[in-house]
Write a protein that holds these residues in place. Structure first.
Motif, PDB file in Angstrom:
ATOM      1  N   HIS A  95      10.751 -22.633   9.221  1.00  0.00           N
ATOM      2  CA  HIS A  95      11.146 -23.940   9.968  1.00  0.00           C
ATOM      3  C   HIS A  95      11.426 -24.064  11.380  1.00  0.00           C
ATOM      4  N   GLN A  96      10.643 -23.636  12.976  1.00  0.00           N
ATOM      5  CA  GLN A  96      10.641 -22.972  14.284  1.00  0.00           C
ATOM      6  C   GLN A  96      12.392 -23.929  14.583  1.00  0.00           C
ATOM      7  N   ASN A  97      11.918 -25.300  14.385  1.00  0.00           N
ATOM      8  CA  ASN A  97      12.660 -26.062  15.456  1.00  0.00           C
ATOM      9  C   ASN A  97      14.117 -25.976  14.676  1.00  0.00           C
ATOM     10  N   ILE A  98      15.124 -25.618  15.578  1.00  0.00           N
ATOM     11  CA  ILE A  98      16.388 -25.148  15.103  1.00  0.00           C
ATOM     12  C   ILE A  98      16.849 -26.372  14.603  1.00  0.00           C
ATOM     13  N   GLU A  99      17.063 -27.929  15.106  1.00  0.00           N
ATOM     14  CA  GLU A  99      17.511 -28.824  15.303  1.00  0.00           C
ATOM     15  C   GLU A  99      17.055 -29.397  14.131  1.00  0.00           C
ATOM     16  N   GLU A 100      15.752 -29.054  12.937  1.00  0.00           N
ATOM     17  CA  GLU A 100      15.559 -29.426  11.808  1.00  0.00           C
ATOM     18  C   GLU A 100      16.458 -28.786  11.056  1.00  0.00           C
ATOM     19  N   VAL A 101      16.535 -27.596  11.120  1.00  0.00           N
ATOM     20  CA  VAL A 101      17.124 -26.279  10.410  1.00  0.00           C
ATOM     21  C   VAL A 101      18.201 -27.089  10.562  1.00  0.00           C
ATOM     22  N   ILE A 102      19.551 -27.166  10.800  1.00  0.00           N
ATOM     23  CA  ILE A 102      20.637 -27.685  11.262  1.00  0.00           C
ATOM     24  C   ILE A 102      20.722 -28.739   9.757  1.00  0.00           C
ATOM     25  N   LYS A 103      19.403 -30.071  10.369  1.00  0.00           N
ATOM     26  CA  LYS A 103      19.785 -31.092   9.241  1.00  0.00           C
ATOM     27  C   LYS A 103      19.498 -30.495   8.154  1.00  0.00           C
ATOM     28  N   ASP A 104      18.783 -30.010   7.538  1.00  0.00           N
ATOM     29  CA  ASP A 104      18.158 -29.636   6.186  1.00  0.00           C
ATOM     30  C   ASP A 104      19.385 -28.828   5.836  1.00  0.00           C
ATOM     31  N   ILE A 105      19.932 -27.862   6.381  1.00  0.00           N
ATOM     32  CA  ILE A 105      21.441 -26.751   5.744  1.00  0.00           C
ATOM     33  C   ILE A 105      22.698 -27.934   5.948  1.00  0.00           C
ATOM     34  N   ALA A 106      23.239 -28.818   6.527  1.00  0.00           N
ATOM     35  CA  ALA A 106      24.621 -28.961   6.826  1.00  0.00           C
ATOM     36  C   ALA A 106      24.863 -29.821   5.836  1.00  0.00           C
ATOM     37  N   LYS A 107      24.040 -30.639   4.967  1.00  0.00           N
ATOM     38  CA  LYS A 107      25.229 -31.402   3.737  1.00  0.00           C
ATOM     39  C   LYS A 107      25.166 -29.973   2.735  1.00  0.00           C
ATOM     40  N   PRO A 108      24.268 -29.081   2.358  1.00  0.00           N
ATOM     41  CA  PRO A 108      24.202 -28.930   1.435  1.00  0.00           C
ATOM     42  C   PRO A 108      25.106 -27.529   1.307  1.00  0.00           C
ATOM     43  N   MET A 109      25.070 -26.850   2.086  1.00  0.00           N
ATOM     44  CA  MET A 109      26.359 -26.391   3.291  1.00  0.00           C
ATOM     45  C   MET A 109      27.614 -26.581   3.135  1.00  0.00           C
TER      46      MET A 109
END
Length: 624
Positions: free
Chosen positions: A350-364
């Motif tokens: 996923h090239q969109n960094i904000e989407e990456v942050i949203k995806d991994i924030a809660k599980p991480m």
């Protein structure tokens, strides 16, 4: 949470200068604390932190017994004839060389028994004679005071005086014609902890004349490995150099400081080795998966940040950390790497960094929280090293997670997705889950069967690392000094020295009874020479009660009669009267310290508001 992290990302993206200032400043503060923290190289941190072990550690850290290094000068070849004079000559040369080198440090060399100390002890025992006499001594004294026996004793003293050895004993006999002080001096034999040794030219040598031993007092605690490192390195060099040049004599050494330094060296070596292997294997895997060398450095950023973050908080909380906790760093780093890996893998897809942050924030965050809490739960254990591992691991993972979610998005380059060799491995994609279930079900009983044979290692000494030379030196020392294999420490504590002496005196009847039963083989205790003021006064009173007129008058008359016949000087015979009639007092501070420094300087530990008396007893394993 996702919104908060994306707001931070946008803010730093708009203000890159602010980002770099914050990032570099944070790294700088964390690194400063990491440099300031004290690294403890103490293997006893493995032990539970309860009252008994605390006492053991206090004894180990403050007792001069643990600071001593035993140096052995031995005949190399067992078939060679023993040459005690050669051992003495080698020792004298070795000690001279060591004293020159160690003069600038706190270490001291104790190579021989000093005659001055013996003479000081003799004078002190005569000056305070009744204090050192036990009830058993009065049985012998009662026999000596019989007129006929008294004459025989004076005759024996006379023959001793005119013999060739009389010159050395002249002062003793003149001041104590009846040899009362001999009753006390016999007790010195009790201080010989192992019968395998004797004195040869005032050096301690084994009875077979094949080993000579002397001591080096480090001046630092056994666990102060940084301070002892130079001393142990010097001993290694000097022993190696002399052993290579001399085919007949072997120099070896052993002691707690030597073992502790060996532990510290090995821990450092193992830490560097495991971390190096970790970085090498991680680099290989990352290059195969990402095919981009920059990724390797990016993955290490959260790892390094997390380690510094942990050291920062440990510095604030306690100021020190066990090197054993840092040695477990490769395990912690293996977990911390996952955070950066999650981010980079998501970014790859996923090239969109904000989407990456949203995806991994809660599980991480949730995954990190459970792991961090698991490590922090080690604070409820009793072993200091486990507590340190818990703090280091927990804060490392918090730091790595924060760095991954806040700083890493601004450091990572934009990468395009390419399927790699690892991803193309067909069995990872096509293997049936049922196949793995069958494999696991089949292997579990096998694992369970062999797990029954696993047992706990109850030998705490195996925590220590010793190289071949140290192992051989330990074996040699245990061979020539078997008592060292079965030594127990008995301690008595109080807030004052007087109180500690009284506590120690309560133990004496029990230890003596066990020695009479043969359970205790030998003991090294100050109980016969350094007594509490109250017990000293009791013995002084006992002396006064012993010398009744009915006993004293015929005894002194017999001495004067026999002394006149042997032509003893009246002034010498008057010393018998003065010994009996003297008004004795308890030991003054100077006399107490004379005895203490001669034989018992390592048996007394005085620290802050606590004094500990240490006695050594030799017990066979079945009697422990």
């Amino acid at each position: 949470m996702e919104d908060f992290l994306t707001h931070i990302y946008r803010f730093f993206k708009r203000k890159q200068i602010v980002f770099w200032i914050v990032f570099i400043s944070t790294i700088g503060v964390l690194a400063w604390s990491a440099v300031k923290i004290n690294i403890e190289e103490n293997i006893t941190k493995f032990f539970p932190d309860d009252k008994r072990v605390k006492k053991l550690n206090t004894l180990f850290e403050n007792s001069s017994f643990s600071e001593r290094i035993v140096v052995m000068v031995s005949v190399k070849d067992s078939s060679q004839i023993s040459l005690p004079d050669s051992l003495v000559a080698t020792t004298e040369s070795l000690v001279e060389q060591m004293e020159d080198q160690l003069r600038s440090s706190k270490a001291t060399v104790n190579s021989k028994i000093e005659e001055d100390k013996m003479l000081q002890l003799l004078n002190t025992t005569l000056q305070f004679l009744p204090i050192f006499l036990t009830p058993e001594d009065y049985h012998a004294l009662d026999s000596i005071t019989q007129p006929d026996v008294a004459k025989q004793v004076l005759n024996r003293q006379y023959r001793q005086l005119i013999s060739p050895s009389g010159l050395a004993l002249k002062n003793i006999i003149v001041n104590d014609p009846m040899g009362f002080s001999y009753l006390v001096l016999k007790k010195l034999q009790h201080l010989q902890y192992d019968d395998n040794f004797e004195l040869y030219d005032n050096y301690i040598i084994t009875r077979d004349h094949r080993h000579l031993i002397f001591f080096i007092q480090s001046g630092y605690g056994a666990n102060q490995t940084a301070e002892n490192m130079g001393l142990v390195t010097y001993l290694e060099d000097i022993a190696k150099g002399r052993n290579e040049k001399n085919d007949a004599i072997l120099i070896s050494y052993f002691g707690a400081p030597v073992v502790a330094v060996g532990n510290a060296r090995q821990i450092k070596h193992d830490t560097i080795l495991t971390l190096s292997l970790f970085v090498a294997l991680l680099t290989t895997f990352m290059l195969l998966y990402f095919r981009d060398i920059r990724v390797m450095f990016l993955i290490l950023v959260p790892v390094i940040f997390g380690a510094l973050f942990a050291l920062f908080f440990i510095y604030l909380i306690k100021g020190s950390v066990s090197i054993l906790a840092l040695a477990a760093g490769s395990i912690i780093l293996g977990i911390a790497v996952n955070y950066a890996l999650h981010f980079l893998v998501h970014q790859r897809n996923h090239q969109n960094i904000e989407e990456v942050i949203k995806d991994i924030a809660k599980p991480m965050t949730i995954g990190s929280l459970t792991t961090v809490l698991a490590f922090f739960s080690l604070q409820f254990t009793h072993a200091p090293v486990l507590k340190d591992i818990g703090l280091f691991a927990g804060f490392s993972l918090i730091g790595a997670a924060l760095c991954t979610l806040i700083f890493l998005p601004h450091l990572s380059p934009q990468v395009t997705y390419k399927e790699t060799t690892i991803e193309r491995l067909s069995f990872l994609k096509k293997s049936s889950s049922g196949f793995w279930v069958v494999v696991i079900l089949m292997l579990t009983p096998v694992f369970f069967y062999f797990a029954q044979d696993v047992s706990f290692n109850t030998d705490m000494s195996k925590l220590n690392f010793m190289n071949n030379e140290t192992h051989e030196a330990q074996h040699r020392l245990e061979t020539i000094n078997p008592a060292s294999l079965h030594t127990l420490y008995v301690t008595s504590d109080a807030t004052t020295l007087e109180g500690a002496l009284r506590e120690n005196e309560k133990l004496v009847p029990y230890i003596d009874s066990l020695q009479k039963e043969g359970i205790i083989k030998q003991q090294h205790s100050l109980s016969e020479f350094l007594l509490s003021d109250s017990l000293q006064q009791v013995r002084i009173n006992q002396w006064k009660q012993f010398w009744t007129d009915e006993k004293k008058v015929p005894f002194l008359a017999a001495i004067k009669e026999e002394g006149a016949r042997l032509k003893f000087s009246p002034r010498v015979l008057a010393h018998v009267d003065s010994v009996i009639e003297k008004e004795y007092a308890v030991l003054d501070a100077a006399s107490f310290n004379t005895i203490r420094n001669a034989f018992f300087q390592y048996n007394i530990i005085e620290k802050e508001n606590e004094t500990t008396i240490v006695s050594l007893i030799n017990v066979l394993p079945e009697g422990k």
